[in-house]
Enzyme design. Structure first.
Site, PDB file in Angstrom:
ATOM      1  N   PRO A 123       0.816  -1.168  -0.100  1.00 27.13           N
ATOM      2  CA  PRO A 123      -0.205  -0.098   0.016  1.00 27.13           C
ATOM      3  C   PRO A 123       0.785   1.005  -0.110  1.00 27.13           C
ATOM      4  O   PRO A 123       1.944   1.251   0.787  1.00 27.13           O
ATOM      5  CB  PRO A 123      -0.847  -0.040   1.274  1.00 27.13           C
ATOM      6  CG  PRO A 123       0.043  -1.246   2.269  1.00 27.13           C
ATOM      7  CD  PRO A 123       0.701  -1.974   1.088  1.00 27.13           C
ATOM      8  N   CYS A 145       0.287   5.546  -0.337  1.00 28.73           N
ATOM      9  CA  CYS A 145      -0.363   6.703  -0.192  1.00 28.73           C
ATOM     10  C   CYS A 145       0.213   7.438  -1.415  1.00 28.73           C
ATOM     11  O   CYS A 145       1.242   7.609  -1.408  1.00 28.73           O
ATOM     12  CB  CYS A 145      -0.188   7.494   1.210  1.00 28.73           C
ATOM     13  SG  CYS A 145      -1.048   6.827   2.470  1.00 28.73           S
ATOM     14  N   ALA A 187      -3.632   3.370   1.736  1.00 25.88           N
ATOM     15  CA  ALA A 187      -4.364   3.486   3.224  1.00 25.88           C
ATOM     16  C   ALA A 187      -5.606   4.241   2.783  1.00 25.88           C
ATOM     17  O   ALA A 187      -5.467   5.476   2.290  1.00 25.88           O
ATOM     18  CB  ALA A 187      -3.332   4.285   4.148  1.00 25.88           C
ATOM     19  N   GLN A 222      -6.046  -1.342   1.681  1.00 29.77           N
ATOM     20  CA  GLN A 222      -5.675  -1.000   3.135  1.00 29.77           C
ATOM     21  C   GLN A 222      -6.661  -0.092   3.895  1.00 29.77           C
ATOM     22  O   GLN A 222      -6.997   1.195   3.198  1.00 29.77           O
ATOM     23  CB  GLN A 222      -4.297  -0.479   3.385  1.00 29.77           C
ATOM     24  CG  GLN A 222      -3.936  -0.498   4.853  1.00 29.77           C
ATOM     25  CD  GLN A 222      -2.489   0.041   4.774  1.00 29.77           C
ATOM     26  OE1 GLN A 222      -2.036   1.212   4.300  1.00 29.77           O
ATOM     27  NE2 GLN A 222      -1.586  -0.690   5.324  1.00 29.77           N
ATOM     28  N   TYR A 235       0.273   4.844  13.264  1.00 28.42           N
ATOM     29  CA  TYR A 235      -1.319   5.387  13.210  1.00 28.42           C
ATOM     30  C   TYR A 235      -2.308   4.640  14.034  1.00 28.42           C
ATOM     31  O   TYR A 235      -1.697   4.081  15.063  1.00 28.42           O
ATOM     32  CB  TYR A 235      -1.763   4.858  11.764  1.00 28.42           C
ATOM     33  CG  TYR A 235      -1.106   5.620  10.778  1.00 28.42           C
ATOM     34  CD1 TYR A 235      -0.888   6.905  10.638  1.00 28.42           C
ATOM     35  CD2 TYR A 235      -0.222   5.016   9.719  1.00 28.42           C
ATOM     36  CE1 TYR A 235      -0.139   7.575   9.575  1.00 28.42           C
ATOM     37  CE2 TYR A 235       0.501   5.246   9.008  1.00 28.42           C
ATOM     38  CZ  TYR A 235       0.709   7.136   8.859  1.00 28.42           C
ATOM     39  OH  TYR A 235       1.613   7.760   8.160  1.00 28.42           O
ATOM     40  N   ARG A 237      -1.913  -5.404   8.913  1.00 34.35           N
ATOM     41  CA  ARG A 237      -0.261  -4.791   8.745  1.00 34.35           C
ATOM     42  C   ARG A 237      -0.066  -4.321  10.213  1.00 34.35           C
ATOM     43  O   ARG A 237      -0.800  -3.571  10.883  1.00 34.35           O
ATOM     44  CB  ARG A 237      -0.222  -3.777   7.901  1.00 34.35           C
ATOM     45  CG  ARG A 237       1.193  -3.055   7.962  1.00 34.35           C
ATOM     46  CD  ARG A 237       1.570  -2.232   6.821  1.00 34.35           C
ATOM     47  NE  ARG A 237       2.166  -2.808   5.600  1.00 34.35           N
ATOM     48  CZ  ARG A 237       3.051  -2.438   4.873  1.00 34.35           C
ATOM     49  NH1 ARG A 237       3.235  -0.983   4.638  1.00 34.35           N
ATOM     50  NH2 ARG A 237       3.279  -3.163   3.763  1.00 34.35           N
ATOM     51  N   ARG A 266       8.740   0.619  -3.194  1.00 32.55           N
ATOM     52  CA  ARG A 266       9.510   1.750  -3.973  1.00 32.55           C
ATOM     53  C   ARG A 266      10.033   0.677  -5.319  1.00 32.55           C
ATOM     54  O   ARG A 266      10.070   1.508  -6.407  1.00 32.55           O
ATOM     55  CB  ARG A 266      10.671   2.285  -3.101  1.00 32.55           C
ATOM     56  CG  ARG A 266      10.192   3.004  -2.140  1.00 32.55           C
ATOM     57  CD  ARG A 266      11.190   3.400  -0.955  1.00 32.55           C
ATOM     58  NE  ARG A 266      11.506   2.063  -0.285  1.00 32.55           N
ATOM     59  CZ  ARG A 266      12.626   2.168   0.753  1.00 32.55           C
ATOM     60  NH1 ARG A 266      13.186   3.101   0.833  1.00 32.55           N
ATOM     61  NH2 ARG A 266      12.951   1.161   1.244  1.00 32.55           N
TER      62      ARG A 266
END
Ligand SMILES: Cc1cc2nc3c(=O)[nH]c(=O)nc-3n(C[C@H](O)[C@H](O)[C@H](O)COP(=O)(O)O)c2cc1C
Length: 360
Positions: free
Chosen positions: A24, A26, A58, A100, A182, A230, A324
């Site tokens: 995932p 953003c 997310a 996610q 988070y 996760r 990445r």
């Protein structure tokens, strides 16, 4: 030759065609939480590139659960409808579409990374953030108010409603974000959770809200579809959440019907990210897999086909997630298949002439 990386992974009623997943990521590119053409191209390219599972970034389960005003949202039906064609496109390429679900808690109401990480005040589209305890993530971040029991119940319901919306548009995997500092991680970690009530204190107290979320989503998310969680498997800090607690937590998640634990780490406090070396989080996935007897995903610093294959061969994880490396090259799975001489996935028929030419 048979390769684990390109072997299917059955999970409940869904079979991932291979074990490469888009982690995932953003994109901070939404207005009002709505996906647009950027998401279709970004996610669609990675499905065309041959990833077995494309996990969408997310998606905030409430407006105030966003990290930035540009986050993807899934708190209303219009947001789900905007995702529907993207979900269909991913599935049409033979990939499994997943998403996610997240709530940022005290790490919310901040600017996009490329605008410099700063608090966004309500006058500029920000909001009052909330957290298990009234402790900011760091200086310069918004000050959270302490959540009430009613706030916790509302968050549990928001996660369950979001999963229902995802099922309605054909999403096949849901991952609950309980890591990276988070909201759910803020409940888990003693470094962020200083509550004196049933949702804080000892291990049982700190896992109570995350378990309520997992149970509620398992209830609202169809039985035949897999549910991932996760975690940050360690805070990398003394007195923080650690691997031993992660294993005990994974046992409890498994009992609730969670199918796979995606093992990331860190980010409960600034600078607590781990070494970042190639495969540095793989031992965490291995420990959770063997300690809790649950499927795991390895993520972090996975860039090479043979490295990914070795992780699976050793039994450290059941799935590898790349972030990445897949941004740099959406065709990473197709190149990995060529490198490992695996028969699938194959280049899309539309691109066959380029492939034939390449081989000449
Ligand atoms: C641009 C970008 C956005 C990210 N967004 C998310 C996210 O939405 N949710 C999440 O759990 N991790 C997020 N991450 C972390 C990745 O999922 C992944 O765990 C991390 O980048 C390590 O994997 P890598 O070494 O393959 O990049 C993001 C990473 C990047 C690079």
């Amino acid at each position: 030759m048979s390769h684990r990386l390109f072997s299917p992974l059955p999970l409940r009623g869904v079979t991932l065609p291979n074990r490469i997943a888009v982690a995932p990521m953003c994109q901070y590119s939404c207005v009002d939480g709505l996906a647009d053409a950027w998401h279709m191209v970004h996610l669609g390219s990675r499905a065309v590139g041959g990833a077995g599972l494309v996990l969408l970034e997310a998606a905030a389960v409430t407006r105030d659960g966003r990290i930035s005003p540009g986050d993807l949202g899934i708190w209303n039906d219009a947001q789900a409808e905007a995702l529907a064609p993207i979900v269909r496109f991913i599935a049409d390429q033979g990939s499994i579409p997943g998403i996610q679900l997240a709530h940022a808690g005290r790490k919310g109401s901040t600017s996009r990374p490329w605008e410099g990480k700063a608090a966004v005040p309500p006058s500029q589209g920000g909001w009052q953030v909330m957290a298990p305890s009234a402790l900011p993530f760091a200086e310069g971040y918004p000050s959270p108010r302490e959540m009430t029991e009613a706030d916790i119940a509302a968050v549990v319901d928001a996660f369950a409603d979001a999963a229902r919306r995802c099922a309605a548009i054909g999403m096949q995997v849901v991952e609950l974000h309980m890591g990276h500092g988070y909201l759910m991680h803020q409940f888990l970690s003693p470094l962020a959770n200083r509550r004196g009530d049933a949702y804080g204190g000892d291990f049982e107290g700190r896992i109570r809200a995350p378990l309520r979320v997992a149970a509620a989503v398992r209830e609202s998310w169809p039985r035949e579809l897999p549910l991932f969680v996760r975690i940050s498997a360690t805070d990398w800090l003394d007195g923080g959440w650690d691997l031993e607690q992660s294993i005990a937590f994974a046992v409890r998640l498994k009992a609730l019907g969670v199918d796979l634990v995606d093992c990331s780490s860190g980010a409960i406090l600034p600078g607590s990210q781990g070494s970042g070396e190639p495969g540095f989080q793989v031992p965490l996935a291995s420990a959770v897999r063997h300690g809790a007897g649950i499927a795991t995903a390895a993520v972090g610093g996975i860039t090479e086909a043979c490295q990914a294959e070795a992780i699976l061969q050793r039994g450290d994880a059941d799935l590898v997630l790349l972030a990445r490396a897949l941004l740099r090259d959406p065709y990473w799975p197709l190149r990995a298949a060529a490198e490992l001489e695996a028969a699938q996935p194959s280049w899309p028929v539309q691109y066959q002439r380029a492939v034939t030419r390449m081989r000449r």
